[in-house]
Design a protein around this motif. Structure first.
Motif, short mmCIF file in Angstrom:
data_model
loop_
_atom_site.label_atom_id
_atom_site.label_comp_id
_atom_site.label_asym_id
_atom_site.label_seq_id
_atom_site.Cartn_x
_atom_site.Cartn_y
_atom_site.Cartn_z
N SER A 40 0.83 -1.21 0.00
CA SER A 40 0.00 0.00 0.00
C SER A 40 0.87 1.26 0.00
O SER A 40 0.38 2.35 -0.31
CB SER A 40 -0.93 0.01 1.21
N ARG B 20 0.71 6.73 -0.56
CA ARG B 20 -0.01 5.47 -0.43
C ARG B 20 -0.93 5.30 -1.63
O ARG B 20 -1.37 6.28 -2.24
CB ARG B 20 -0.86 5.47 0.85
N LYS B 21 -1.26 4.06 -1.97
CA LYS B 21 -2.13 3.80 -3.12
C LYS B 21 -3.48 4.48 -2.97
O LYS B 21 -3.99 5.09 -3.91
CB LYS B 21 -2.33 2.29 -3.30
N ASP B 22 -4.07 4.38 -1.79
CA ASP B 22 -5.39 4.99 -1.61
C ASP B 22 -5.31 6.51 -1.66
O ASP B 22 -6.23 7.18 -2.13
CB ASP B 22 -6.03 4.52 -0.30
N GLY B 23 -4.18 7.08 -1.20
CA GLY B 23 -4.00 8.53 -1.28
C GLY B 23 -3.86 9.00 -2.71
O GLY B 23 -4.42 10.04 -3.10
N ASP B 24 -3.10 8.26 -3.52
CA ASP B 24 -2.95 8.60 -4.94
C ASP B 24 -4.31 8.56 -5.64
O ASP B 24 -4.62 9.43 -6.46
CB ASP B 24 -1.98 7.62 -5.62
N ALA B 25 -5.10 7.54 -5.32
CA ALA B 25 -6.43 7.42 -5.95
C ALA B 25 -7.33 8.58 -5.54
O ALA B 25 -8.10 9.10 -6.36
CB ALA B 25 -7.06 6.08 -5.55
N GLN B 26 -7.24 9.01 -4.27
CA GLN B 26 -8.06 10.11 -3.79
C GLN B 26 -7.68 11.42 -4.47
O GLN B 26 -8.55 12.22 -4.85
CB GLN B 26 -7.94 10.24 -2.27
N ASP C 119 -0.26 10.54 7.99
CA ASP C 119 -0.66 9.18 7.65
C ASP C 119 -0.12 8.23 8.72
O ASP C 119 0.82 8.56 9.45
CB ASP C 119 -0.12 8.78 6.28
#
Length: 199
Positions: free
Chosen positions: A28, A72-78, A154
């Motif tokens: 992640s 983080r992957k979820d941060g990049d997506a957001q 984070d």
């Protein structure tokens, strides 16, 4: 030798460095500092199976910090969903607390200086905290005329397996009081100095 005289207590501290690839094992995390530096302190209770072989339990607290990028992957997506691009950088703090079972061997028993090795396995609680700043701009702002600068934070918490080892030399001061020193690996590497007392 009666069993109480086979029991030992050992405590020590040493340098500690976590290579960046260790953080990368958590898929992640997509960006992280190249390394983290700090200290590792520990306490051990040991039991001598013979003059050569020993086993024991080990508790430790390892902390390290490093500066650099973070993502983080979820941060990049957001960010992509919000129509924003940029980068985040700051300070990453690492704390690993755990316990292991260890066993090892001592060599050249006739003198006062003995090489030794030990291996260990167990589990630890890893807590990684990031504090920094995001710098970017809207994807619609082609020239980035209106930069976006915001605080960023984070946290990653995991229970992880521990596999480690240490090698070095043991110096007998009197026979029941010893110094141990040498390099080690414990989800990071460094040099450890410890004092051991055998009852």
């Amino acid at each position: 030798m009666t069993w109480p005289h086979k029991v030992s207590l050992e405590t020590g501290c040493g340098s500690y460095r976590v290579p960046g690839f260790i953080l990368g094992l958590d898929h992640s995390i997509t960006q992280h500092p190249t390394s983290l530096d700090g200290f590792n302190c520990n306490v051990r209770v040991g039991f001598d199976l013979s003059r050569r072989w020993f086993l024991g339990v080990h508790a430790f607290n390892a902390t390290a910090t490093g500066n650099g990028s973070w993502a983080r992957k979820d941060g990049d997506a957001q960010l992509a969903a919000d129509g924003v691009s940029g980068s985040t950088a700051g300070r990453t703090n690492w704390k690993l607390v755990g316990a292991t079972f260890n066993f090892g061997q001592t060599f050249f028993l006739r003198g006062r200086v003995h090489p030794f090795w030990r291996a260990e396995f167990g589990a630890g609680k890893l807590d990684v905290n990031f504090r920094g700043e995001f710098n970017g701009c809207s994807t619609e702002d082609v020239g980035c005329s209106f930069p976006i600068i915001e605080p960023a934070a984070d946290r990653v918490a995991r229970i992880i397996p521990i596999f480690g080892g240490e090698g070095g030399i043991q110096i007998d001061v009197p026979r029941n009081f010893q110094f141990r020193m040498g390099p080690y690996w414990n989800t990071g590497f460094g040099g450890n100095f410890s004092v051991r007392y055998r009852f």
